[in-house]
Design a protein around this motif. Structure first.
Motif, PDB file in Angstrom:
ATOM      1  N   ILE A  56       0.838  -1.205   0.000  1.00 14.03           N
ATOM      2  CA  ILE A  56       0.000   0.000   0.000  1.00 14.03           C
ATOM      3  C   ILE A  56       0.872   1.254   0.000  1.00 14.03           C
ATOM      4  CG2 ILE A  56      -1.697   1.307   1.339  1.00 14.03           C
ATOM      5  CD1 ILE A  56      -2.773  -1.388   2.353  1.00 14.03           C
ATOM      6  N   MET A  57       1.892   1.277   0.860  1.00 16.40           N
ATOM      7  CA  MET A  57       2.787   2.428   0.919  1.00 16.40           C
ATOM      8  C   MET A  57       3.566   2.588  -0.380  1.00 16.40           C
ATOM      9  SD  MET A  57       2.109   3.778   3.749  1.00 16.40           S
ATOM     10  CE  MET A  57       3.375   5.043   3.698  1.00 16.40           C
ATOM     11  N   ALA A  58       3.917   1.466  -1.015  1.00 14.24           N
ATOM     12  CA  ALA A  58       4.637   1.536  -2.292  1.00 14.24           C
ATOM     13  C   ALA A  58       3.765   2.164  -3.368  1.00 14.24           C
ATOM     14  CB  ALA A  58       5.079   0.136  -2.714  1.00 14.24           C
ATOM     15  N   LEU A  59       2.491   1.801  -3.376  1.00 14.70           N
ATOM     16  CA  LEU A  59       1.565   2.366  -4.364  1.00 14.70           C
ATOM     17  C   LEU A  59       1.401   3.867  -4.150  1.00 14.70           C
ATOM     18  CD1 LEU A  59      -0.409   1.795  -6.672  1.00 14.70           C
ATOM     19  CD2 LEU A  59      -2.177   1.360  -4.959  1.00 14.70           C
ATOM     20  N   ILE A  60       1.199   4.265  -2.905  1.00 12.53           N
ATOM     21  CA  ILE A  60       1.042   5.694  -2.599  1.00 12.53           C
ATOM     22  C   ILE A  60       2.329   6.449  -2.925  1.00 12.53           C
ATOM     23  CG2 ILE A  60       0.677   7.362  -0.741  1.00 12.53           C
ATOM     24  CD1 ILE A  60      -1.082   5.245   0.621  1.00 12.53           C
ATOM     25  N   GLY A  61       3.463   5.887  -2.519  1.00 14.61           N
ATOM     26  CA  GLY A  61       4.741   6.539  -2.778  1.00 14.61           C
ATOM     27  C   GLY A  61       5.056   6.629  -4.255  1.00 14.61           C
ATOM     28  N   GLY A  62       4.708   5.583  -5.021  1.00  7.37           N
ATOM     29  CA  GLY A  62       4.962   5.609  -6.458  1.00  7.37           C
ATOM     30  C   GLY A  62       4.152   6.682  -7.161  1.00  7.37           C
ATOM     31  N   VAL A  63       2.863   6.787  -6.806  1.00  6.75           N
ATOM     32  CA  VAL A  63       1.993   7.802  -7.422  1.00  6.75           C
ATOM     33  C   VAL A  63       2.485   9.202  -7.068  1.00  6.75           C
ATOM     34  CG1 VAL A  63      -0.328   8.769  -7.407  1.00  6.75           C
ATOM     35  CG2 VAL A  63      -0.017   6.293  -7.505  1.00  6.75           C
ATOM     36  N   PHE A  64       2.799   9.415  -5.785  1.00  8.92           N
ATOM     37  CA  PHE A  64       3.286  10.731  -5.360  1.00  8.92           C
ATOM     38  C   PHE A  64       4.582  11.096  -6.084  1.00  8.92           C
ATOM     39  CE2 PHE A  64       6.081  13.246  -2.654  1.00  8.92           C
ATOM     40  CZ  PHE A  64       5.303  14.381  -2.437  1.00  8.92           C
ATOM     41  N   SER A  65       5.493  10.127  -6.195  1.00  8.83           N
ATOM     42  CA  SER A  65       6.772  10.395  -6.851  1.00  8.83           C
ATOM     43  C   SER A  65       6.583  10.731  -8.323  1.00  8.83           C
ATOM     44  CB  SER A  65       7.704   9.184  -6.706  1.00  8.83           C
ATOM     45  OG  SER A  65       7.970   8.905  -5.351  1.00  8.83           O
ATOM     46  N   ALA A  66       5.643  10.037  -8.994  1.00  5.46           N
ATOM     47  CA  ALA A  66       5.378  10.309 -10.411  1.00  5.46           C
ATOM     48  C   ALA A  66       4.866  11.739 -10.602  1.00  5.46           C
ATOM     49  CB  ALA A  66       4.374   9.299 -10.955  1.00  5.46           C
ATOM     50  N   PHE A  67       3.923  12.155  -9.751  1.00  7.01           N
ATOM     51  CA  PHE A  67       3.394  13.522  -9.857  1.00  7.01           C
ATOM     52  C   PHE A  67       4.448  14.565  -9.475  1.00  7.01           C
ATOM     53  CE2 PHE A  67      -0.824  11.391  -9.461  1.00  7.01           C
ATOM     54  CZ  PHE A  67      -1.345  11.839 -10.658  1.00  7.01           C
ATOM     55  N   PHE A  68       5.263  14.243  -8.495  1.00  9.21           N
ATOM     56  CA  PHE A  68       6.300  15.194  -8.094  1.00  9.21           C
ATOM     57  C   PHE A  68       7.336  15.356  -9.200  1.00  9.21           C
ATOM     58  CE2 PHE A  68      10.118  16.475  -5.654  1.00  9.21           C
ATOM     59  CZ  PHE A  68       9.602  17.627  -5.075  1.00  9.21           C
ATOM     60  N   ALA A  69       7.678  14.241  -9.859  1.00 10.01           N
ATOM     61  CA  ALA A  69       8.618  14.314 -10.980  1.00 10.01           C
ATOM     62  C   ALA A  69       8.038  15.156 -12.121  1.00 10.01           C
ATOM     63  CB  ALA A  69       8.951  12.905 -11.470  1.00 10.01           C
ATOM     64  N   GLU A  70       6.754  14.987 -12.395  1.00 12.46           N
ATOM     65  CA  GLU A  70       6.097  15.784 -13.433  1.00 12.46           C
ATOM     66  C   GLU A  70       6.058  17.255 -13.030  1.00 12.46           C
ATOM     67  OE1 GLU A  70       3.994  16.677 -16.981  1.00 12.46           O
ATOM     68  OE2 GLU A  70       5.285  15.021 -16.339  1.00 12.46           O
ATOM     69  N   PHE A  71       5.804  17.521 -11.762  1.00 16.70           N
ATOM     70  CA  PHE A  71       5.794  18.901 -11.269  1.00 16.70           C
ATOM     71  C   PHE A  71       7.160  19.563 -11.451  1.00 16.70           C
ATOM     72  CE2 PHE A  71       6.839  21.655  -7.615  1.00 16.70           C
ATOM     73  CZ  PHE A  71       5.953  22.706  -7.850  1.00 16.70           C
ATOM     74  N   LEU A  72       8.222  18.841 -11.112  1.00 19.49           N
ATOM     75  CA  LEU A  72       9.565  19.395 -11.278  1.00 19.49           C
ATOM     76  C   LEU A  72       9.875  19.650 -12.749  1.00 19.49           C
ATOM     77  CD1 LEU A  72      11.670  17.279  -8.724  1.00 19.49           C
ATOM     78  CD2 LEU A  72      10.823  19.612  -8.471  1.00 19.49           C
ATOM     79  N   ALA A  73       9.427  18.738 -13.613  1.00 13.03           N
ATOM     80  CA  ALA A  73       9.673  18.919 -15.049  1.00 13.03           C
ATOM     81  C   ALA A  73       8.954  20.161 -15.580  1.00 13.03           C
ATOM     82  CB  ALA A  73       9.218  17.676 -15.805  1.00 13.03           C
ATOM     83  N   LEU A  74       7.719  20.386 -15.122  1.00 14.49           N
ATOM     84  CA  LEU A  74       6.969  21.568 -15.549  1.00 14.49           C
ATOM     85  C   LEU A  74       7.606  22.849 -15.040  1.00 14.49           C
ATOM     86  CD1 LEU A  74       3.304  20.293 -15.043  1.00 14.49           C
ATOM     87  CD2 LEU A  74       4.494  20.656 -17.217  1.00 14.49           C
ATOM     88  N   VAL A  75       8.116  22.786 -13.802  1.00 14.96           N
ATOM     89  CA  VAL A  75       8.781  23.970 -13.243  1.00 14.96           C
ATOM     90  C   VAL A  75      10.029  24.297 -14.043  1.00 14.96           C
ATOM     91  CG1 VAL A  75      10.039  24.855 -11.249  1.00 14.96           C
ATOM     92  CG2 VAL A  75       7.867  23.671 -10.915  1.00 14.96           C
ATOM     93  N   ARG A  76      10.826  23.270 -14.346  1.00 16.28           N
ATOM     94  CA  ARG A  76      12.045  23.511 -15.129  1.00 16.28           C
ATOM     95  C   ARG A  76      11.712  24.054 -16.520  1.00 16.28           C
ATOM     96  NH1 ARG A  76      13.887  18.584 -12.730  1.00 16.28           N
ATOM     97  NH2 ARG A  76      13.157  17.443 -14.578  1.00 16.28           N
ATOM     98  N   SER A  77      10.656  23.504 -17.124  1.00 18.45           N
ATOM     99  CA  SER A  77      10.253  23.954 -18.456  1.00 18.45           C
ATOM    100  C   SER A  77       9.813  25.410 -18.440  1.00 18.45           C
ATOM    101  CB  SER A  77       9.124  23.073 -18.980  1.00 18.45           C
ATOM    102  OG  SER A  77       8.653  23.522 -20.224  1.00 18.45           O
ATOM    103  N   GLN A  78       9.034  25.774 -17.409  1.00 18.49           N
ATOM    104  CA  GLN A  78       8.553  27.145 -17.323  1.00 18.49           C
ATOM    105  C   GLN A  78       9.686  28.129 -17.040  1.00 18.49           C
ATOM    106  OE1 GLN A  78       5.217  27.538 -14.756  1.00 18.49           O
ATOM    107  NE2 GLN A  78       4.962  29.718 -15.096  1.00 18.49           N
ATOM    108  N   VAL A  79      10.664  27.693 -16.193  1.00 24.89           N
ATOM    109  CA  VAL A  79      11.801  28.573 -15.914  1.00 24.89           C
ATOM    110  C   VAL A  79      12.632  28.772 -17.146  1.00 24.89           C
ATOM    111  CG1 VAL A  79      13.966  28.710 -14.613  1.00 24.89           C
ATOM    112  CG2 VAL A  79      11.867  28.002 -13.456  1.00 24.89           C
TER     113      VAL A  79
END
Length: 254
Positions: free
Chosen positions: A223-246
């Motif tokens: 259960i924790m792996a599933l939650i952590g995997g989803v959170f990490s995927a969204f966080f990685a996408e968030f960082l990519a969008l931030v870098r792209s916008q900068v």
């Protein structure tokens, strides 16, 4: 009004957007998910099994359901004096605190005191040593109380014997003499009813394992792996969008 609604709709994130993000960042998701699963499995199989170790003491008695000291008083002494003394000694000898916990209980309407410790089999010898020490302290205290009660009864019996000797030489002392014999008989009965404290069981290992089962640990890890995997995927996408916008902002400024 229509333009405002359209802007709000464009800012909303749909389930399709969420799924697309996970698919896009699936490598991050898989890496975190598998890492958590492996850590959970390793923990489940490395963690040692724990068991309950139980000792039983029958407190000293002075008659049916009568105790020389209430079990609750003995438990209070165990908790506030003898166990802390043993903890300090263990810390001095080993440089660490007890690797287990110990609790005390008095089953209702009994003269029993139950000592329970939860520990791994590796520390079973330490548990037995501590339980033996605590049981011996209870026995020493109760045996001292027993000897004091015994001396008191014997002293009373000697006094009555002296009174009986005096009454036998007197006249019209039949009733008083009979009462003296009755008191002596009662004291003899009380003396015979005295019973020393007794150790019934010492550090007996329970049949059932305590602590979370391996399957439960693995389930929670999944259960924790599933939650952590989803959170990490969204966080990685968030960082990519931030870098792209900068980067876009920097290009516009140039």
């Amino acid at each position: 009004m229509s333009a405002t609604q359209n802007q709000r709709y464009e800012d909303e994130i749909t389930l399709i957007d969420l799924a697309a993000t996970i698919v896009k960042r699936r490598r991050v998701f898989y890496a975190v998910f598998l890492s958590c699963i492996l850590v959970g499995i390793a923990y489940a199989f490395v963690t040692e099994n724990t068991y309950q170790y139980t000792s039983l003491i029958q407190v000293a008695e002075k008659g049916a359901d009568e105790f020389l000291e209430p079990p609750a008083t003995t438990i209070a002494t165990l908790e506030s004096r003898w166990l802390p003394e043993r903890e300090v000694a263990y810390l001095s000898e080993n440089g660490e605190n007890f690797p287990f916990t110990t609790s005390f209980a008095n089953p209702e309407n009994t003269g029993l005191i139950r000592l329970v410790s939860e520990s791994t089999t590796k520390n079973a010898e330490h548990v037995e040593t501590v339980h033996r020490y605590l049981v011996e302290q209870v026995q020493q205290r109760h045996n001292a109380l027993l000897e004091r009660e015994k001396r008191s009864l014997e002293s009373q019996m000697r006094s009555i014997d002296q009174s009986i000797d005096v009454l036998k030489s007197g006249q019209d002392s039949g009733q008083v003499l009979a009462e003296a014999f009755d008191r002596k008989t009662k004291l003899e009965s009380d003396l015979q009813a005295l019973k020393a404290a007794e150790m019934l069981v010492l550090a007996r290992q329970g049949a059932e394992k305590t602590g979370p089962a391996r399957i439960l640990i693995i389930t929670l890890a999944t259960i924790m792996a599933l939650i952590g995997g989803v959170f990490s995927a969204f966080f990685a996408e968030f960082l990519a969008l931030v870098r792209s916008q900068v980067a876009a902002s920097n290009e516009a400024n140039e």
